[in-house]
Design an enzyme around this catalytic site. Structure first.
Site, PDB file in Angstrom:
ATOM      1  N   GLY A  10       7.428  -4.920   6.289  1.00 19.85           N
ATOM      2  CA  GLY A  10       8.470  -4.943   7.317  1.00 19.85           C
ATOM      3  C   GLY A  10       8.396  -3.714   8.199  1.00 19.85           C
TER       4      GLY A  10
ATOM      5  N   LYS B  79      16.500  -9.951   8.904  1.00 18.88           N
ATOM      6  CA  LYS B  79      16.856  -9.916   7.477  1.00 18.88           C
ATOM      7  C   LYS B  79      17.883 -11.002   7.134  1.00 18.88           C
ATOM      8  CE  LYS B  79      14.116  -6.494   6.320  1.00 18.88           C
ATOM      9  NZ  LYS B  79      12.913  -6.754   5.510  1.00 18.88           N
TER      10      LYS B  79
ATOM     11  N   TYR C 180      16.386  -6.097  13.678  1.00 15.03           N
ATOM     12  CA  TYR C 180      16.080  -5.983  12.240  1.00 15.03           C
ATOM     13  C   TYR C 180      17.104  -6.750  11.393  1.00 15.03           C
ATOM     14  CZ  TYR C 180      15.124  -3.404   7.841  1.00 15.03           C
ATOM     15  OH  TYR C 180      14.811  -3.037   6.546  1.00 15.03           O
TER      16      TYR C 180
ATOM     17  N   ASP D 227      -2.476  -8.915   7.875  1.00 15.93           N
ATOM     18  CA  ASP D 227      -1.471  -8.555   8.877  1.00 15.93           C
ATOM     19  C   ASP D 227      -0.497  -9.724   8.934  1.00 15.93           C
ATOM     20  OD1 ASP D 227       0.087  -8.223  11.121  1.00 15.93           O
ATOM     21  OD2 ASP D 227      -1.541  -7.459  12.363  1.00 15.93           O
ATOM     22  N   VAL D 228       0.722  -9.515   8.449  1.00 14.71           N
ATOM     23  CA  VAL D 228       1.650 -10.640   8.298  1.00 14.71           C
ATOM     24  C   VAL D 228       2.142 -11.186   9.641  1.00 14.71           C
ATOM     25  CG1 VAL D 228       2.411  -9.848   6.032  1.00 14.71           C
ATOM     26  CG2 VAL D 228       3.754  -9.231   8.050  1.00 14.71           C
TER      27      VAL D 228
ATOM     28  N   ARG E 160      -2.716  -3.995   5.935  1.00 14.26           N
ATOM     29  CA  ARG E 160      -3.450  -4.145   7.197  1.00 14.26           C
ATOM     30  C   ARG E 160      -4.816  -3.478   7.143  1.00 14.26           C
ATOM     31  NH1 ARG E 160       1.270  -3.070  11.597  1.00 14.26           N
ATOM     32  NH2 ARG E 160       1.933  -1.532  10.057  1.00 14.26           N
TER      33      ARG E 160
ATOM     34  N   ASN F 174       0.801  -1.219   0.000  1.00 19.54           N
ATOM     35  CA  ASN F 174       0.000   0.000   0.000  1.00 19.54           C
ATOM     36  C   ASN F 174       0.836   1.272   0.000  1.00 19.54           C
ATOM     37  OD1 ASN F 174       0.592  -1.069   2.644  1.00 19.54           O
ATOM     38  ND2 ASN F 174      -0.532   0.652   3.490  1.00 19.54           N
ATOM     39  N   ARG F 175       2.150   1.152   0.283  1.00 16.02           N
ATOM     40  CA  ARG F 175       3.001   2.345   0.248  1.00 16.02           C
ATOM     41  C   ARG F 175       4.467   1.917   0.116  1.00 16.02           C
ATOM     42  NH1 ARG F 175       4.693   3.706   5.837  1.00 16.02           N
ATOM     43  NH2 ARG F 175       3.691   2.244   7.250  1.00 16.02           N
TER      44      ARG F 175
ATOM     45  N   ILE G 131       8.178   0.873  -0.839  1.00 15.11           N
ATOM     46  CA  ILE G 131       8.747  -0.065  -1.817  1.00 15.11           C
ATOM     47  C   ILE G 131       7.676  -1.027  -2.330  1.00 15.11           C
ATOM     48  CG2 ILE G 131      10.405  -1.962  -2.068  1.00 15.11           C
ATOM     49  CD1 ILE G 131      12.164  -0.499   0.051  1.00 15.11           C
TER      50      ILE G 131
HETATM   51  P1  NAP Z   1       7.501   1.567   4.819  1.00 13.93           P
HETATM   52  O1  NAP Z   1       7.403   2.716   3.869  1.00 13.93           O
HETATM   53  O2  NAP Z   1       7.644   1.817   6.279  1.00 13.93           O
HETATM   54  O3  NAP Z   1       6.302   0.577   4.531  1.00 13.93           O
HETATM   55  C1  NAP Z   1       6.212  -0.635   5.247  1.00 13.93           C
HETATM   56  C2  NAP Z   1       5.073  -1.440   4.684  1.00 13.93           C
HETATM   57  O4  NAP Z   1       4.969  -2.658   5.443  1.00 13.93           O
HETATM   58  C3  NAP Z   1       3.735  -0.710   4.805  1.00 13.93           C
HETATM   59  O5  NAP Z   1       2.949  -1.033   3.681  1.00 13.93           O
HETATM   60  C4  NAP Z   1       3.174  -1.323   6.065  1.00 13.93           C
HETATM   61  O6  NAP Z   1       1.764  -1.300   6.137  1.00 13.93           O
HETATM   62  C5  NAP Z   1       3.633  -2.759   5.904  1.00 13.93           C
HETATM   63  N1  NAP Z   1       3.549  -3.497   7.156  1.00 13.93           N
HETATM   64  C6  NAP Z   1       4.238  -3.307   8.296  1.00 13.93           C
HETATM   65  N2  NAP Z   1       3.860  -4.202   9.217  1.00 13.93           N
HETATM   66  C7  NAP Z   1       2.915  -4.984   8.655  1.00 13.93           C
HETATM   67  C8  NAP Z   1       2.145  -6.089   9.076  1.00 13.93           C
HETATM   68  N3  NAP Z   1       2.244  -6.575  10.318  1.00 13.93           N
HETATM   69  N4  NAP Z   1       1.284  -6.654   8.198  1.00 13.93           N
HETATM   70  C9  NAP Z   1       1.153  -6.171   6.960  1.00 13.93           C
HETATM   71  N5  NAP Z   1       1.829  -5.109   6.483  1.00 13.93           N
HETATM   72  C10 NAP Z   1       2.698  -4.533   7.333  1.00 13.93           C
HETATM   73  O7  NAP Z   1       8.752   0.652   4.458  1.00 13.93           O
HETATM   74  P2  NAP Z   1       9.571   0.466   3.105  1.00 13.93           P
HETATM   75  O8  NAP Z   1      10.770   1.321   3.205  1.00 13.93           O
HETATM   76  O9  NAP Z   1       8.680   0.533   1.927  1.00 13.93           O
HETATM   77  O10 NAP Z   1      10.073  -1.043   3.345  1.00 13.93           O
HETATM   78  C11 NAP Z   1       9.529  -2.162   2.662  1.00 13.93           C
HETATM   79  C12 NAP Z   1      10.459  -3.335   2.882  1.00 13.93           C
HETATM   80  O11 NAP Z   1      11.752  -3.001   2.428  1.00 13.93           O
HETATM   81  C13 NAP Z   1      10.619  -3.728   4.354  1.00 13.93           C
HETATM   82  O12 NAP Z   1      10.708  -5.126   4.471  1.00 13.93           O
HETATM   83  C14 NAP Z   1      11.942  -3.088   4.732  1.00 13.93           C
HETATM   84  O13 NAP Z   1      12.561  -3.763   5.788  1.00 13.93           O
HETATM   85  C15 NAP Z   1      12.698  -3.242   3.437  1.00 13.93           C
HETATM   86  N6  NAP Z   1      13.814  -2.319   3.296  1.00 13.93           N
HETATM   87  C16 NAP Z   1      13.631  -0.967   3.288  1.00 13.93           C
HETATM   88  C17 NAP Z   1      14.730  -0.128   3.146  1.00 13.93           C
HETATM   89  C18 NAP Z   1      14.597   1.364   3.118  1.00 13.93           C
HETATM   90  O14 NAP Z   1      15.645   2.038   3.096  1.00 13.93           O
HETATM   91  N7  NAP Z   1      13.429   1.942   3.086  1.00 13.93           N
HETATM   92  C19 NAP Z   1      16.000  -0.677   3.038  1.00 13.93           C
HETATM   93  C20 NAP Z   1      16.164  -2.050   3.042  1.00 13.93           C
HETATM   94  C21 NAP Z   1      15.052  -2.856   3.162  1.00 13.93           C
HETATM   95  P3  NAP Z   1       0.952  -0.155   6.947  1.00 13.93           P
HETATM   96  O15 NAP Z   1       0.718   0.941   5.946  1.00 13.93           O
HETATM   97  O16 NAP Z   1      -0.277  -0.848   7.391  1.00 13.93           O
HETATM   98  O17 NAP Z   1       1.841   0.300   8.097  1.00 13.93           O
END
Ligand code: NAP
Length: 234
Positions: free
Chosen positions: A79, A146, A142, A50-51, A36, A13-14, A16
């Protein structure tokens, strides 16, 4: 190995996840976003998921299979972070991050097996992080989650390769999303100084690689870094 069909993107939903969902749709996948709230922007199909809740994983899969058909591509992207030094990290900070980022992804993959084995093919892509190999102060929970994804992906790749199912990890570095918006200027400057390409990634740059893996037919057990050189290939 299949390269179209139903794709489930968790946390689509937002950030990555949304970029991945949009890219996969452009590439012909029938995308369902797990969120969620049960909602997704941009006209994408959504399911409540909800994962961190095993019952929610089961009900989301059942709903997708009934409405859309079997899932041929799972992108376990959802995540969270709960960053702090380990000596200050609460039990809840440890449990929540492991349960969401690692336990949730493993359970999703287990549930995906049913349909993929029947279909004799499928792709599972875990969204990991460069910190799995580099480590990261303040992110013991974290980074452990990972790193766990890599062991899980490689083990599952061995279990189901003969069934035509690939299991891979895409490991982003730092990406411009809500997750990294929490970093202060000092942290951003320190991180940037270690990135050879000298900038954060845009979500679409991660999505490009997920799209590539979803088309691939002979890659499994791999960790694909998308980190501007931060991890130097690890
Ligand atoms: P983000 O903008 O914070 O978005 C996180 C996403 O995960 C949101 O859609 C959130 O949903 C969802 N989420 C969290 N907990 C959940 C749950 N229990 N059940 C279902 N959905 C859940 O994060 P992002 O930066 O896009 O990160 C996406 C992935 O890339 C993650 O696995 C993160 O660890 C990984 N990653 C990110 C970065 C970075 O620099 N941003 C770097 C390396 C890896 P809600 O809208 O409901 O909160």
């Amino acid at each position: 190995m299949t390269s179209t069909g139903v794709a489930l993107v968790t946390g689509g939903n937002r950030g990555i996840g949304l970029a991945i969902a949009q890219r996969l749709r452009e590439e012909g996948w029938s995308v369902v976003v797990g969120s969620r709230s049960g909602e997704a922007p941009d006209g994408l199909a959504a399911v409540t998921l909800d994962v961190s809740d095993p019952a929610s994983i089961e009900s989301a899969y059942a709903e997708i299979e009934e409405k859309n058909g079997p899932v041929a591509l799972l992108v376990a992207n959802a995540g969270i972070t709960r960053d702090t030094l380990l000596m200050r990290m609460s039990d809840d900070d440890i449990d929540a991050v492991l349960q969401t980022n690692l336990g949730g992804s493993i359970r999703l993959a287990r549930r995906a097996m049913k349909g993929m084995i029947r279909a004799k093919g499928g792709h599972i892509i875990f969204v990991g992080s460069v910190v799995w190999a580099l480590g990261s102060g303040g992110q013991v929970n974290y980074a452990a989650a990972k790193a766990g994804l890599v062991g899980a992906a490689r083990s599952l790749a061995r279990e189901v390769g003969s069934r035509g199912i690939s299991v891979n990890v895409v490991a982003p570095g730092f990406v411009e999303t809500d997750m990294t918006a929490e970093l202060d200027e000092g942290q951003r400057a320190a991180i940037l100084s270690g990135i050879p390409l000298g900038r954060y990634a845009q979500p679409v740059e991660i999505a490009d690689v997920v799209g590539f893996l979803a088309r691939s037919t002979y890659i499994t057990g791999a960790v694909i870094p998308v980190d501007g050189g931060l991890g130097m290939g690890h």
